[in-house]
Enzyme design. Sequence first.
Site, PDB file in Angstrom:
ATOM      1  N   ILE A 174       0.588  -0.752  -3.154  1.00 51.19           N
ATOM      2  CA  ILE A 174       1.302  -0.741  -1.880  1.00 51.19           C
ATOM      3  C   ILE A 174       2.272   0.433  -1.853  1.00 51.19           C
ATOM      4  O   ILE A 174       2.819   0.837  -2.875  1.00 51.19           O
ATOM      5  CB  ILE A 174       2.034  -2.066  -1.598  1.00 51.19           C
ATOM      6  CG1 ILE A 174       3.086  -2.380  -2.671  1.00 51.19           C
ATOM      7  CG2 ILE A 174       1.033  -3.200  -1.451  1.00 51.19           C
ATOM      8  CD1 ILE A 174       3.998  -3.541  -2.294  1.00 51.19           C
ATOM      9  N   TYR A 208       3.231  -0.190  -7.403  1.00 48.00           N
ATOM     10  CA  TYR A 208       4.133   0.071  -6.278  1.00 48.00           C
ATOM     11  C   TYR A 208       4.363   1.571  -6.193  1.00 48.00           C
ATOM     12  O   TYR A 208       4.787   2.200  -7.169  1.00 48.00           O
ATOM     13  CB  TYR A 208       5.450  -0.667  -6.510  1.00 48.00           C
ATOM     14  CG  TYR A 208       6.416  -0.688  -5.350  1.00 48.00           C
ATOM     15  CD1 TYR A 208       6.563  -1.831  -4.576  1.00 48.00           C
ATOM     16  CD2 TYR A 208       7.232   0.410  -5.065  1.00 48.00           C
ATOM     17  CE1 TYR A 208       7.481  -1.882  -3.528  1.00 48.00           C
ATOM     18  CE2 TYR A 208       8.141   0.371  -4.017  1.00 48.00           C
ATOM     19  CZ  TYR A 208       8.261  -0.779  -3.255  1.00 48.00           C
ATOM     20  OH  TYR A 208       9.171  -0.814  -2.217  1.00 48.00           O
ATOM     21  N   LYS A 209       4.080   2.146  -5.028  1.00 45.36           N
ATOM     22  CA  LYS A 209       4.274   3.578  -4.785  1.00 45.36           C
ATOM     23  C   LYS A 209       5.549   3.749  -3.972  1.00 45.36           C
ATOM     24  O   LYS A 209       5.612   3.341  -2.813  1.00 45.36           O
ATOM     25  CB  LYS A 209       3.065   4.153  -4.038  1.00 45.36           C
ATOM     26  CG  LYS A 209       3.136   5.639  -3.753  1.00 45.36           C
ATOM     27  CD  LYS A 209       1.933   6.082  -2.924  1.00 45.36           C
ATOM     28  CE  LYS A 209       2.004   7.572  -2.603  1.00 45.36           C
ATOM     29  NZ  LYS A 209       0.934   7.982  -1.656  1.00 45.36           N
ATOM     30  N   ALA A 210       6.568   4.344  -4.572  1.00 45.89           N
ATOM     31  CA  ALA A 210       7.903   4.362  -3.972  1.00 45.89           C
ATOM     32  C   ALA A 210       8.315   5.758  -3.514  1.00 45.89           C
ATOM     33  O   ALA A 210       7.942   6.774  -4.125  1.00 45.89           O
ATOM     34  CB  ALA A 210       8.933   3.846  -4.983  1.00 45.89           C
TER      35      ALA A 210
END
Length: 307
Positions: A174, A208-210
């Site tokens: 995400i 998780y892509k931040a």
Amino acid sequence: MTSSTSPTDPTQPLRRESGAFAMLAVDQREALRLMFAGDVAANSDGSVPAEVLAAVPDSTLTDFKLKATKILSPYASAVLMDRQFVWDAAMEQGVVAAGCAPIIAADQFVPGNGEVVTAQIIDEGVDFVAAKAQGAVAAKLLVIYREDESAQERVDMVVDFIGRCTAANLISIIEPVCKAPRHGGEWDWNAGVHAAAHELGSLGADLYKAEVPLKGLGTDAELLEECIRLGNAIASPWVVLSSGVAADDFPRAVEIACQGGASGFLAGRAVWRACVDAPDVVASLEADAVPRLQRLVEIVDRVVGNR
């Protein structure tokens, strides 16, 4: 969060031997068309005139994406591609290097309000099972975070997406991206990055892509503190994206983020943006983008690999 891996680590296929993620993104869509269109005068609502966008055909985007994937994927642990412009062609033509895991973008972007992407939904045109059969290892979902929009709708969409990935045996990624509230007024982008992590970082996504806190600015100590705080809200491994960070600043941001708990990057523009306007795209990708990607790979291998 720790970046250590184990035989049961679901994200292992996306990692390098060091345990780091060094992933390339070529899933930009209308944003890439705008890059090819160059500097143009916007309409009064901030949108780009339709005739400007129409002057850049889909084939231009597909051609660039295929060239970038072929030239850069040998140096990446994974590559993220979109269904609309490149996925089928890339898989049919075999441009993804051996050892580079294909990731399919499972988001459909909704334009409006002067934004290229004002909202998103799960792309119903993506058949998760069929993508797996084509060679996909993972799927990615963009999630627009606005403080004045429904948290429950975002949560429900992410849970739905994760379920589809699980059913197809795909790694779920995400990508929460913070944007200004619909009602306007003052807002704190950096606070939104952290709020998105608290809301979405423990829902069960594999990765998780931040966004980089502080947009990669501030002192080393300030950025490190922000990255540690961000990672504490995320229950999975996490990586950083490059949007919002100047290309020349991104290596530093990646290094500090990894020192603060990130396990690598999933980035596109910081690698290949300068090549879009080049008279010889292939030569530019080889001379400019390859060294940029190699530098990032060296950083994550060194920092993550030595943890």
